[in-house]
Every structure is written in structure tokens, then in C-alpha cells.
Design an enzyme around this catalytic site. Structure first.
Site, PDB file in Angstrom:
ATOM      1  N   ARG A 114       0.826  -1.229   0.000  1.00  0.00           N
ATOM      2  CA  ARG A 114       0.000   0.000   0.000  1.00  0.00           C
ATOM      3  C   ARG A 114       0.850   1.264   0.000  1.00  0.00           C
ATOM      4  O   ARG A 114       0.523   2.260   0.639  1.00  0.00           O
ATOM      5  CB  ARG A 114      -0.959   0.027   1.211  1.00  0.00           C
ATOM      6  CG  ARG A 114      -1.838  -1.171   1.349  1.00  0.00           C
ATOM      7  CD  ARG A 114      -2.850  -1.314   0.219  1.00  0.00           C
ATOM      8  NE  ARG A 114      -3.285  -2.705   0.165  1.00  0.00           N
ATOM      9  CZ  ARG A 114      -2.753  -3.622  -0.627  1.00  0.00           C
ATOM     10  NH1 ARG A 114      -1.820  -3.289  -1.512  1.00  0.00           N
ATOM     11  NH2 ARG A 114      -3.149  -4.851  -0.594  1.00  0.00           N
TER      12      ARG A 114
HETATM   13  C1  LIG Z   1     -15.148   0.052   0.168  1.00  0.00           C
HETATM   14  C2  LIG Z   1     -13.662   0.192  -0.038  1.00  0.00           C
HETATM   15  C3  LIG Z   1     -12.914  -0.909  -0.402  1.00  0.00           C
HETATM   16  C4  LIG Z   1     -11.540  -0.802  -0.593  1.00  0.00           C
HETATM   17  N1  LIG Z   1     -10.826  -1.910  -0.946  1.00  0.00           N
HETATM   18  C5  LIG Z   1      -9.495  -1.799  -1.167  1.00  0.00           C
HETATM   19  C6  LIG Z   1      -8.735  -2.944  -1.527  1.00  0.00           C
HETATM   20  O1  LIG Z   1      -9.235  -4.070  -1.652  1.00  0.00           O
HETATM   21  N2  LIG Z   1      -7.403  -2.781  -1.730  1.00  0.00           N
HETATM   22  C7  LIG Z   1      -6.806  -1.559  -1.608  1.00  0.00           C
HETATM   23  O2  LIG Z   1      -5.592  -1.459  -1.833  1.00  0.00           O
HETATM   24  N3  LIG Z   1      -7.501  -0.462  -1.282  1.00  0.00           N
HETATM   25  C8  LIG Z   1      -8.830  -0.546  -1.051  1.00  0.00           C
HETATM   26  N4  LIG Z   1      -9.547   0.558  -0.692  1.00  0.00           N
HETATM   27  C9  LIG Z   1      -8.870   1.862  -0.573  1.00  0.00           C
HETATM   28  C10 LIG Z   1      -8.961   2.690  -1.887  1.00  0.00           C
HETATM   29  O3  LIG Z   1     -10.039   2.295  -2.648  1.00  0.00           O
HETATM   30  C11 LIG Z   1      -7.700   2.533  -2.718  1.00  0.00           C
HETATM   31  O4  LIG Z   1      -6.626   3.089  -2.009  1.00  0.00           O
HETATM   32  C12 LIG Z   1      -7.801   3.205  -4.096  1.00  0.00           C
HETATM   33  O5  LIG Z   1      -6.751   2.769  -4.905  1.00  0.00           O
HETATM   34  C13 LIG Z   1      -7.819   4.724  -4.031  1.00  0.00           C
HETATM   35  O6  LIG Z   1      -8.061   5.226  -5.343  1.00  0.00           O
HETATM   36  P1  LIG Z   1      -8.788   6.617  -5.580  1.00  0.00           P
HETATM   37  O7  LIG Z   1      -8.764   6.913  -7.033  1.00  0.00           O
HETATM   38  O8  LIG Z   1     -10.116   6.625  -4.942  1.00  0.00           O
HETATM   39  O9  LIG Z   1      -7.781   7.590  -4.846  1.00  0.00           O
HETATM   40  P2  LIG Z   1      -8.115   8.881  -3.970  1.00  0.00           P
HETATM   41  O10 LIG Z   1      -8.789   8.455  -2.721  1.00  0.00           O
HETATM   42  O11 LIG Z   1      -8.786   9.909  -4.779  1.00  0.00           O
HETATM   43  O12 LIG Z   1      -6.634   9.378  -3.648  1.00  0.00           O
HETATM   44  C14 LIG Z   1      -5.761   8.586  -2.882  1.00  0.00           C
HETATM   45  C15 LIG Z   1      -4.363   9.200  -2.963  1.00  0.00           C
HETATM   46  O13 LIG Z   1      -3.878   9.074  -4.302  1.00  0.00           O
HETATM   47  C16 LIG Z   1      -3.532  10.372  -4.818  1.00  0.00           C
HETATM   48  N5  LIG Z   1      -3.834  10.385  -6.243  1.00  0.00           N
HETATM   49  C17 LIG Z   1      -4.951   9.971  -6.861  1.00  0.00           C
HETATM   50  N6  LIG Z   1      -4.816  10.096  -8.196  1.00  0.00           N
HETATM   51  C18 LIG Z   1      -3.587  10.623  -8.404  1.00  0.00           C
HETATM   52  C19 LIG Z   1      -2.851  10.989  -9.564  1.00  0.00           C
HETATM   53  N7  LIG Z   1      -3.351  10.847 -10.790  1.00  0.00           N
HETATM   54  N8  LIG Z   1      -1.597  11.504  -9.411  1.00  0.00           N
HETATM   55  C20 LIG Z   1      -1.069  11.660  -8.177  1.00  0.00           C
HETATM   56  N9  LIG Z   1      -1.714  11.329  -7.041  1.00  0.00           N
HETATM   57  C21 LIG Z   1      -2.958  10.810  -7.164  1.00  0.00           C
HETATM   58  C22 LIG Z   1      -4.378  11.351  -4.036  1.00  0.00           C
HETATM   59  O14 LIG Z   1      -3.801  12.652  -4.048  1.00  0.00           O
HETATM   60  C23 LIG Z   1      -4.335  10.705  -2.664  1.00  0.00           C
HETATM   61  O15 LIG Z   1      -3.085  10.997  -2.073  1.00  0.00           O
HETATM   62  C24 LIG Z   1     -10.914   0.465  -0.453  1.00  0.00           C
HETATM   63  C25 LIG Z   1     -11.676   1.583  -0.095  1.00  0.00           C
HETATM   64  C26 LIG Z   1     -13.030   1.455   0.108  1.00  0.00           C
HETATM   65  C27 LIG Z   1     -13.811   2.672   0.481  1.00  0.00           C
END
Ligand SMILES: Cc1cc2nc3c(=O)[nH]c(=O)nc-3n(C[C@H](O)[C@H](O)[C@H](O)COP(=O)(O)OP(=O)(O)OC[C@H]3O[C@@H](n4cnc5c(N)ncnc54)[C@H](O)[C@@H]3O)c2cc1C
Length: 315
Positions: free
Chosen positions: A193
Site C-alpha cells: 500500500r
Molecule cells: C469500500 C472500499 C474498499 C476498498 N478496498 C481496497 C482494496 O481491496 N485494496 C486496496 O488497496 N484499497 C482498497 N480501498 C482503498 C482505496 O479504494 C484505494 O486506495 C484506491 O486505490 C484509491 O483510489 P482513488 O482513485 O479513490 O484515490 P483517492 O482516494 O482519490 O486518492 C488517494 C491518494 O492518491 C492520490 N492520487 C490519486 N490520483 C492521483 C494521480 N493521478 N496523481 C497523483 N496522485 C494521485 C491522491 O492525491 C491521494 O493521495 C478500499 C476503499 C473502500 C472505500
């Protein structure tokens, strides 16, 4: 009040306006639509927290570069929001520029077997389906991870079946001066992660996959979808994952063992059936979530001597 029915700036002074009555920003000469005081709750799963001072969704890489360069010149901090599934925005919001890569220029998915090239703004689930349909394996175990490709790369998203970082061939990024570069695996680091993509804006990536019959992959993806969804809170999107799994253990089992499954603070509660999630109820505040996550962490540390690392990122 301005045109969107919002009060003047937090300093009390109304922002300067242009000839058409729109609030002026330091970006007005760039040909990029930049809004002020964007409620970040609209862009996160938890739906909590304050505003971004500036917000934009650039149409292409050149527009993004102009914004990024201007931010650097003016000393304005920049953050990217992806799907907002891993961000908790504080009540104070963010006094900088928040960028969302939602335009088609950032969301493309190109399959060129055995690789897939995906824009950072593409939803991860769409990339997984495109790969599976093309008979390319490796991504299907990520089908239940919410969010975008950019968010997945930055946090090296994954699960029992592996992490996205294992599949990355290269990542194209923008630096703070607006220049674009492609980093190959030699310059990339992915751990549990975590990645070293914390100094840039991720624009796109190339993933190297393996050929496998599409019908077998489809079955595997569907199974993972069902299992994955059954392990997530149902009936609400106002949720977040609290902690990273420590090596060889699940954060969920530790929260349960520590007796923290029933904790709640204000409108925030641990989701009992899957205790590594926090659920935000109707009157929940960002501070409720922060306090709850800290209380759960303390309970686990006191009961089991293990210090959990928060998964959710606080802005
Ligand atoms: C119901 C649920 C289930 C989940 N299951 C998992 C799982 O199975 N495995 C897992 O690893 N995680 C899981 N997560 C956590 C989350 O979904 C992941 O971390 C996901 O990859 C985040 O992606 P996002 O686009 O929503 O990022 P965001 O929440 O929008 O951002 C997360 C971080 O990434 C940065 N970021 C986003 N896009 C960019 C970009 N283009 N350039 C630079 N920085 C960027 C943001 O600034 C921030 O620091 C879960 C979350 C929830 C709510």
C-alpha cells in the site's frame, strides 16, 4: 454571496471579480476553467470535510501543465483527487489547488496485448474489464478495488491476489514544473500500500499482463467481485478503509480481537461485519472519523501491542 450562493472568503473579504461578475483567480489567463471554494465532500466517498480553495478538471496535459506551472510560480500547493475512496478531507478543506483528471484525455484505456495502457483518471474497474475482455490476466483480482488508476498506483492498491505495482511496466508522470516523463520499473518502487509516486502527478501507466482465455478470466473476475463486495460494507458509499493490513495479518481481525468493533464517535462508527471500515452516518464530521480511527488504533495497540498504520489519507 457569490453566484453559487456561497458566502465571501474565509478572510471575510469577497474575492475580486472579473467583468462578467465571476470571481477572479490567479489562473484566469490560462484558458482553463478554475473554480473557487469547491466542496470536496462531493468528491470523496466519505462525503465529509471542507472546500478546496481552487479546483479544476483540465481538458488535456497541456492545460494541466499550465495550471501546475502557475501554482508553482504562485506557491500554491497542488493535490490530485482520484475516485476519493481513500481521502478524508478535514473541516478546514485544502487551501490550494485540487485537480481531478476526469477529462477524456486522462481516462483512455488502450489494449495492445500483452500490455494495457491506461490513463490515471480511468476507473480501475473499467481497466480490469477491458483487460479481461481482451484475454489478459493479472488485473482481475483488483476488480473490487474502488477508485481510479492514479489512486491505485500511488497507493499500490491490491489484495490477496496481488498488487497493481507487480504489473506495472512504466508510469508517465508530470512534475511540479509541468514537464512530463515516463519512469520505467527501474525508477519505481512499490511496497505494501505504498509507492514512490508521491512527488508527481500520475498521468498514465502501462501494465504488462499475461494471455489467458477470456472466459476463464471472466469467471475469476466475477468470483472476485462477489467475494470482494461481500467483504465490504453494503448499502452505503460513506465508508473508508481504516488501516493497512500488517504483514501476515488482517487489520480487521486485530480490530475484532482488540474489542474495537463496536466503537463509535459522534456520527462515525466501525462497521461491525467488516471491522476495518469506518462508516459515516448522517451527522458525521471529519473530526468524528479522525477521532474514531485514532481510538481504534489505540485500542489495538493497548490490547495487542501492534501499531496499525492508517490506510485513509487525511487532507
Ligand atoms: C469500500 C472500499 C474498499 C476498498 N478496498 C481496497 C482494496 O481491496 N485494496 C486496496 O488497496 N484499497 C482498497 N480501498 C482503498 C482505496 O479504494 C484505494 O486506495 C484506491 O486505490 C484509491 O483510489 P482513488 O482513485 O479513490 O484515490 P483517492 O482516494 O482519490 O486518492 C488517494 C491518494 O492518491 C492520490 N492520487 C490519486 N490520483 C492521483 C494521480 N493521478 N496523481 C497523483 N496522485 C494521485 C491522491 O492525491 C491521494 O493521495 C478500499 C476503499 C473502500 C472505500
Amino acid at each position: 454571496m457569490n453566484k453559487r450562493g456561497q458566502a465571501a472568503t474565509s478572510s471575510g473579504a469577497a474575492p475580486p471579480v472579473d467583468g462578467a461578475g465571476h470571481a477572479a483567480t490567479p489562473f484566469d489567463d490560462l484558458g482553463v476553467a478554475v473554480s473557487r471554494r469547491e466542496p470536496l465532500a462531493h468528491h470523496t466517498w466519505l462525503g465529509l470535510g471542507g472546500e478546496a480553495k481552487f479546483f479544476c478538471e483540465p481538458v488535456d496535459v497541456e492545460a494541466l501543465a499550465r495550471v501546475v506551472r502557475r501554482c508553482r510560480e504562485q506557491g500554491i500547493p497542488v493535490k490530485v483527487i482520484g475516485g476519493g475512496s481513500n481521502v478524508l478531507v478535514s473541516a478546514d478543506g485544502f487551501t490550494g489547488m485540487v485537480v481531478r483528471l476526469s477529462a477524456p484525455a486522462f481516462c483512455g484505456i488502450d489494449v495492445a496485448a500483452p500490455s494495457v495502457r491506461a490513463g490515471a483518471g480511468a476507473k480501475l474497474v473499467h481497466v480490469v474489464s477491458a483487460a479481461v475482455q481482451a484475454g489478459l490476466s493479472g488485473l482481475e483480482t483488483l476488480v473490487d478495488v474502488p477508485g481510479t488508476v492514479g489512486g491505485a498506483l500511488v497507493g499500490n492498491a491490491g489484495g490477496k491476489g496481488g498488487d497493481i505495482g507487480e504489473l506495472v511496466a512504466d508510469v508517465t508522470v508530470m512534475l511540479a514544473d509541468g514537464t512530463v516523463e515516463t519512469r520505467d520499473v527501474g525508477r519505481l518502487a512499490f511496497e505494501a500500500r505504498w509507492s514512490n509516486l508521491d512527488d508527481c502527478i500520475v498521468l498514465a501507466c502501462r501494465l504488462d499482463l499475461d494471455a489467458e482465455p477470456a472466459h476463464l478470466l471472466t469467471k475469476r473476475m466475477q468470483k472476485q467481485w462477489i467475494v470482494g463486495r461481500s467483504e465490504q460494507p453494503s448499502g452505503t458509499r460513506s465508508v473508508a478503509m481504516m488501516f493497512k493490513d500488517p504483514l501476515g495479518m488482517t487489520a480487521e481481525s486485530l480490530v475484532v480481537q482488540a474489542g474495537a468493533r463496536d466503537l463509535r464517535v459522534g456520527g462515525a462508527a466501525v462497521y461491525g461485519p467488516h471491522a476495518n471500515y469506518v462508516v459515516a452516518g448522517p451527522q458525521c464530521t471529519s473530526q468524528d472519523v479522525r477521532t474514531l480511527v485514532e481510538q481504534v488504533r489505540t485500542r489495538v495497540r493497548d490490547a495487542l501491542g501492534i501499531d496499525l498504520t492508517p490506510q485513509i489519507e487525511v487532507w
